[in-house]
Design a protein around this motif. Structure first.
Motif, mmCIF file in Angstrom:
data_model
loop_
_atom_site.group_PDB
_atom_site.id
_atom_site.type_symbol
_atom_site.label_atom_id
_atom_site.label_comp_id
_atom_site.label_asym_id
_atom_site.label_seq_id
_atom_site.Cartn_x
_atom_site.Cartn_y
_atom_site.Cartn_z
ATOM 1 N N ILE A 180 0.851 -1.194 0.000
ATOM 2 C CA ILE A 180 0.000 0.000 0.000
ATOM 3 C C ILE A 180 0.885 1.241 0.000
ATOM 4 O O ILE A 180 0.679 2.177 -0.783
ATOM 5 C CB ILE A 180 -0.957 -0.001 1.221
ATOM 6 N N PHE A 181 1.893 1.244 0.882
ATOM 7 C CA PHE A 181 2.824 2.380 0.950
ATOM 8 C C PHE A 181 3.580 2.538 -0.372
ATOM 9 O O PHE A 181 3.685 3.645 -0.907
ATOM 10 C CB PHE A 181 3.829 2.187 2.094
ATOM 11 N N LEU A 182 4.102 1.440 -0.907
ATOM 12 C CA LEU A 182 4.917 1.516 -2.127
ATOM 13 C C LEU A 182 4.107 2.015 -3.322
ATOM 14 O O LEU A 182 4.611 2.813 -4.122
ATOM 15 C CB LEU A 182 5.550 0.160 -2.433
ATOM 16 N N LYS A 183 2.878 1.565 -3.463
ATOM 17 C CA LYS A 183 2.053 2.013 -4.589
ATOM 18 C C LYS A 183 1.859 3.526 -4.543
ATOM 19 O O LYS A 183 1.988 4.203 -5.559
ATOM 20 C CB LYS A 183 0.718 1.269 -4.608
ATOM 21 N N LYS A 184 1.571 4.035 -3.374
ATOM 22 C CA LYS A 184 1.392 5.489 -3.225
ATOM 23 C C LYS A 184 2.715 6.214 -3.452
ATOM 24 O O LYS A 184 2.760 7.232 -4.157
ATOM 25 C CB LYS A 184 0.842 5.795 -1.823
ATOM 26 N N TYR A 185 3.785 5.700 -2.894
ATOM 27 C CA TYR A 185 5.083 6.364 -3.015
ATOM 28 C C TYR A 185 5.543 6.409 -4.474
ATOM 29 O O TYR A 185 6.005 7.446 -4.957
ATOM 30 C CB TYR A 185 6.138 5.658 -2.151
ATOM 31 N N PHE A 213 6.831 -7.758 -5.833
ATOM 32 C CA PHE A 213 7.251 -6.412 -6.226
ATOM 33 C C PHE A 213 7.479 -6.352 -7.741
ATOM 34 O O PHE A 213 7.054 -5.404 -8.403
ATOM 35 C CB PHE A 213 8.535 -6.007 -5.488
ATOM 36 N N LYS A 214 8.135 -7.357 -8.285
ATOM 37 C CA LYS A 214 8.413 -7.378 -9.727
ATOM 38 C C LYS A 214 7.130 -7.452 -10.555
ATOM 39 O O LYS A 214 7.077 -6.914 -11.656
ATOM 40 C CB LYS A 214 9.343 -8.543 -10.063
ATOM 41 N N ILE A 215 6.108 -8.083 -10.010
ATOM 42 C CA ILE A 215 4.809 -8.138 -10.698
ATOM 43 C C ILE A 215 4.138 -6.764 -10.643
ATOM 44 O O ILE A 215 3.641 -6.256 -11.653
ATOM 45 C CB ILE A 215 3.897 -9.214 -10.063
ATOM 46 N N ASP A 216 4.145 -6.151 -9.455
ATOM 47 C CA ASP A 216 3.465 -4.869 -9.269
ATOM 48 C C ASP A 216 4.213 -3.687 -9.887
ATOM 49 O O ASP A 216 3.600 -2.706 -10.290
ATOM 50 C CB ASP A 216 3.251 -4.585 -7.776
ATOM 51 N N PHE A 217 5.546 -3.771 -9.930
ATOM 52 C CA PHE A 217 6.382 -2.666 -10.412
ATOM 53 C C PHE A 217 7.436 -3.184 -11.402
ATOM 54 O O PHE A 217 8.637 -3.148 -11.112
ATOM 55 C CB PHE A 217 7.077 -1.964 -9.230
ATOM 56 N N PRO A 218 7.002 -3.655 -12.563
ATOM 57 C CA PRO A 218 7.947 -4.293 -13.494
ATOM 58 C C PRO A 218 9.019 -3.350 -14.043
ATOM 59 O O PRO A 218 10.063 -3.831 -14.516
ATOM 60 C CB PRO A 218 7.034 -4.811 -14.615
ATOM 61 N N ASP A 219 8.820 -2.049 -13.970
ATOM 62 C CA ASP A 219 9.790 -1.105 -14.530
ATOM 63 C C ASP A 219 10.830 -0.629 -13.516
ATOM 64 O O ASP A 219 11.711 0.164 -13.862
ATOM 65 C CB ASP A 219 9.059 0.120 -15.102
ATOM 66 N N ILE A 220 10.735 -1.103 -12.294
ATOM 67 C CA ILE A 220 11.680 -0.692 -11.253
ATOM 68 C C ILE A 220 12.659 -1.834 -10.997
ATOM 69 O O ILE A 220 12.255 -2.968 -10.710
ATOM 70 C CB ILE A 220 10.946 -0.303 -9.954
ATOM 71 N N ALA A 221 13.949 -1.521 -11.113
ATOM 72 C CA ALA A 221 14.991 -2.523 -10.889
ATOM 73 C C ALA A 221 15.068 -2.883 -9.407
ATOM 74 O O ALA A 221 14.790 -2.052 -8.536
ATOM 75 C CB ALA A 221 16.339 -1.987 -11.363
ATOM 76 N N VAL A 222 15.461 -4.110 -9.140
ATOM 77 C CA VAL A 222 15.631 -4.587 -7.773
ATOM 78 C C VAL A 222 17.098 -4.939 -7.570
ATOM 79 O O VAL A 222 17.678 -5.685 -8.360
ATOM 80 C CB VAL A 222 14.753 -5.825 -7.490
ATOM 81 N N ALA A 223 17.701 -4.385 -6.521
ATOM 82 C CA ALA A 223 19.084 -4.699 -6.172
ATOM 83 C C ALA A 223 19.103 -5.216 -4.740
ATOM 84 O O ALA A 223 18.235 -4.872 -3.932
ATOM 85 C CB ALA A 223 19.963 -3.450 -6.297
#
Length: 138
Positions: free
Chosen positions: A39-44, A79-89
């Motif tokens: 919820i926080f990440l979607k808004k952020y 996270f990768k499903i919800d935010f596919p354009d954001i890289a994960v490190a």
């Protein structure tokens, strides 16, 4: 440029930190109950330009992964499903909680504030992010 967001993932709480858009300084954001992290990440992410998230890699002194890693991997998959354009490190988070406690104690906060787990999580995320930035610059 865009921000980099760091997460100190825990079973109960997640500490969060973010860079400025120039990716120079890491600043603590807040601590969010783990059940509310998406919820926080979607808004952020709606309100900010985020290019990468850095998630702590919980290892012990011998380099063995902590039991929370299973939960973190599940989080990353979602996270990768919800935010596919954001890289994960991933970044080694050894000693960040101890360092966070030390820095908080040196800041002059009273004992009750120093023991606040949410503050430790937020400072830990900031340390993870700052260390990530320093390694990235090398």
């Amino acid at each position: 440029m865009a921000q980099i967001l760091a997460i100190d993932y825990g079973k109960a709480r997640c500490g969060l930190a973010a860079t400025d858009e120039m990716q120079i300084i890491a600043s603590g954001l807040e601590t969010v109950p783990t059940k509310d992290i998406f919820i926080f990440l979607k808004k952020y992410v709606e309100d900010n330009n985020v290019e990468t998230i850095v998630i702590g890699l919980p290892t012990d002194l011998k380099g063995n992964l902590n039991e929370i890693e299973t939960n973190i991997l599940t989080f990353i998959d979602q996270f990768k499903i919800d935010f596919p354009d954001i890289a994960v490190a991933r970044f080694d988070e050894r000693f960040t909680s101890k360092m966070a406690s030390f820095f908080i104690s040196q800041s002059g906060k009273n004992k009750k504030k120093r023991q606040e787990k949410g503050l430790i999580d937020k400072v830990s995320a900031t340390l993870i992010l700052q260390n990530y930035l320093e390694q990235k610059q090398r």
